[in-house]
Design a protein around this motif. Structure first.
Motif, PDB file in Angstrom:
ATOM      1  N   VAL A   1       6.580   6.531  -1.760  1.00  0.00           N
ATOM      2  CA  VAL A   1       5.357   5.825  -2.121  1.00  0.00           C
ATOM      3  C   VAL A   1       4.851   6.402  -3.440  1.00  0.00           C
ATOM      4  CG1 VAL A   1       2.997   5.269  -1.429  1.00  0.00           C
ATOM      5  CG2 VAL A   1       4.790   5.443   0.306  1.00  0.00           C
ATOM      6  N   SER A   2       4.580   5.517  -4.411  1.00  0.00           N
ATOM      7  CA  SER A   2       4.090   5.933  -5.724  1.00  0.00           C
ATOM      8  C   SER A   2       2.838   5.151  -6.071  1.00  0.00           C
ATOM      9  CB  SER A   2       5.140   5.655  -6.804  1.00  0.00           C
ATOM     10  OG  SER A   2       6.365   6.240  -6.486  1.00  0.00           O
ATOM     11  N   ALA A   3       1.885   5.820  -6.692  1.00  0.00           N
ATOM     12  CA  ALA A   3       0.692   5.161  -7.215  1.00  0.00           C
ATOM     13  C   ALA A   3       0.712   5.344  -8.729  1.00  0.00           C
ATOM     14  CB  ALA A   3      -0.571   5.766  -6.623  1.00  0.00           C
ATOM     15  N   VAL A   4       0.765   4.243  -9.461  1.00  0.00           N
ATOM     16  CA  VAL A   4       0.872   4.286 -10.914  1.00  0.00           C
ATOM     17  C   VAL A   4      -0.529   4.182 -11.514  1.00  0.00           C
ATOM     18  CG1 VAL A   4       1.853   3.183 -12.949  1.00  0.00           C
ATOM     19  CG2 VAL A   4       3.176   3.290 -10.834  1.00  0.00           C
ATOM     20  N   LEU A   5      -0.970   5.252 -12.144  1.00  0.00           N
ATOM     21  CA  LEU A   5      -2.297   5.294 -12.750  1.00  0.00           C
ATOM     22  C   LEU A   5      -2.343   4.567 -14.078  1.00  0.00           C
ATOM     23  CD1 LEU A   5      -3.130   9.034 -12.066  1.00  0.00           C
ATOM     24  CD2 LEU A   5      -3.737   7.045 -10.683  1.00  0.00           C
TER      25      LEU A   5
ATOM     26  N   VAL B   1       6.245   0.967  -3.014  1.00  0.00           N
ATOM     27  CA  VAL B   1       7.033   1.558  -1.939  1.00  0.00           C
ATOM     28  C   VAL B   1       8.487   1.281  -2.284  1.00  0.00           C
ATOM     29  CG1 VAL B   1       7.606   1.503   0.510  1.00  0.00           C
ATOM     30  CG2 VAL B   1       5.218   1.292  -0.207  1.00  0.00           C
ATOM     31  N   ASN B   2       9.257   2.360  -2.427  1.00  0.00           N
ATOM     32  CA  ASN B   2      10.661   2.253  -2.837  1.00  0.00           C
ATOM     33  C   ASN B   2      10.808   1.391  -4.086  1.00  0.00           C
ATOM     34  OD1 ASN B   2      11.392   3.913  -0.758  1.00  0.00           O
ATOM     35  ND2 ASN B   2      12.104   2.273   0.571  1.00  0.00           N
ATOM     36  N   ASN B   3       9.997   1.664  -5.087  1.00  0.00           N
ATOM     37  CA  ASN B   3      10.025   0.993  -6.387  1.00  0.00           C
ATOM     38  C   ASN B   3       9.697  -0.489  -6.330  1.00  0.00           C
ATOM     39  OD1 ASN B   3      10.719   3.351  -7.849  1.00  0.00           O
ATOM     40  ND2 ASN B   3      12.818   3.124  -7.149  1.00  0.00           N
ATOM     41  N   ARG B   4       9.023  -0.940  -5.285  1.00  0.00           N
ATOM     42  CA  ARG B   4       8.614  -2.339  -5.155  1.00  0.00           C
ATOM     43  C   ARG B   4       7.096  -2.391  -5.038  1.00  0.00           C
ATOM     44  NH1 ARG B   4      10.171  -6.365  -0.222  1.00  0.00           N
ATOM     45  NH2 ARG B   4       8.886  -8.088  -0.927  1.00  0.00           N
TER      46      ARG B   4
ATOM     47  N   MET C   1      -5.923   1.844  -0.390  1.00  0.00           N
ATOM     48  CA  MET C   1      -5.327   0.534  -0.604  1.00  0.00           C
ATOM     49  C   MET C   1      -6.420  -0.526  -0.472  1.00  0.00           C
ATOM     50  SD  MET C   1      -1.946  -1.062   1.238  1.00  0.00           S
ATOM     51  CE  MET C   1      -1.320   0.562   1.519  1.00  0.00           C
ATOM     52  N   THR C   2      -6.567  -1.379  -1.483  1.00  0.00           N
ATOM     53  CA  THR C   2      -7.611  -2.401  -1.470  1.00  0.00           C
ATOM     54  C   THR C   2      -7.061  -3.818  -1.453  1.00  0.00           C
ATOM     55  OG1 THR C   2      -7.743  -2.335  -3.879  1.00  0.00           O
ATOM     56  CG2 THR C   2      -9.290  -0.948  -2.666  1.00  0.00           C
ATOM     57  N   GLU C   3      -5.838  -4.011  -1.915  1.00  0.00           N
ATOM     58  CA  GLU C   3      -5.222  -5.331  -1.951  1.00  0.00           C
ATOM     59  C   GLU C   3      -3.747  -5.231  -1.601  1.00  0.00           C
ATOM     60  OE1 GLU C   3      -6.595  -7.771  -5.564  1.00  0.00           O
ATOM     61  OE2 GLU C   3      -6.758  -5.684  -6.198  1.00  0.00           O
ATOM     62  N   ILE C   4      -3.264  -6.168  -0.821  1.00  0.00           N
ATOM     63  CA  ILE C   4      -1.836  -6.268  -0.508  1.00  0.00           C
ATOM     64  C   ILE C   4      -1.244  -7.316  -1.430  1.00  0.00           C
ATOM     65  CG2 ILE C   4      -0.130  -6.894   1.258  1.00  0.00           C
ATOM     66  CD1 ILE C   4      -1.585  -4.331   1.935  1.00  0.00           C
ATOM     67  N   VAL C   5      -0.106  -7.013  -2.025  1.00  0.00           N
ATOM     68  CA  VAL C   5       0.583  -7.968  -2.902  1.00  0.00           C
ATOM     69  C   VAL C   5       1.484  -8.825  -2.046  1.00  0.00           C
ATOM     70  CG1 VAL C   5       2.214  -8.220  -4.790  1.00  0.00           C
ATOM     71  CG2 VAL C   5       0.518  -6.389  -4.859  1.00  0.00           C
ATOM     72  N   LYS C   6       1.262 -10.116  -2.101  1.00  0.00           N
ATOM     73  CA  LYS C   6       2.126 -11.056  -1.382  1.00  0.00           C
ATOM     74  C   LYS C   6       3.086 -11.668  -2.398  1.00  0.00           C
ATOM     75  CE  LYS C   6      -0.851 -12.118   2.420  1.00  0.00           C
ATOM     76  NZ  LYS C   6      -1.181 -13.104   3.408  1.00  0.00           N
ATOM     77  N   LEU C   7       4.369 -11.476  -2.139  1.00  0.00           N
ATOM     78  CA  LEU C   7       5.380 -12.002  -3.048  1.00  0.00           C
ATOM     79  C   LEU C   7       5.821 -13.376  -2.586  1.00  0.00           C
ATOM     80  CD1 LEU C   7       7.562  -8.819  -3.507  1.00  0.00           C
ATOM     81  CD2 LEU C   7       5.806  -9.698  -5.027  1.00  0.00           C
TER      82      LEU C   7
END
Length: 105
Positions: A36-40, A73-76, A95-101
């Protein structure tokens, strides 16, 4: 592929939602490690600039203060969030928003 963001609703106490209850049949994947990565923010530097950086150097990122951070998560890309202070002056991400692909196409 387009991304849509859906805010997570707060719980009854006004805080963030708690983790969902375990789903039957998924126990086999609970112990699988994920990264898990958080990109600032991001910055582009030339190698010569990078080599000149020393202790205390400041690198300007492409995000503004208070802007959402991307959570991978895993570069996604899976979510967006906010940086929060945790006990002992450590940082965390809420976490404030989930990305739906969109899987079509």
């Amino acid at each position: 592929m387009s991304n849509a963001f859906e805010p997570l609703p707060p719980d009854q106490a006004g805080g963030t939602r708690s983790a969902p209850a375990p789903v039957a049949g998924l126990e086999a994947v609970y112990d699988v490690p994920v990264q898990v990565s958080a990109v600032l923010g991001r910055a582009t530097l030339q190698v010569s600039q990078l080599l000149k950086l020393g202790r205390g150097a400041v690198v300007e990122l492409d995000r503004k203060l208070g802007e959402a951070v991307d959570i991978y998560v895993n570069n996604r890309l899976v979510a967006r969030g906010e940086v929060v202070m945790v006990e002992d002056n450590r940082l965390g991400v809420t976490m404030t928003e989930i990305v739906k692909l969109d899987r079509a196409g």
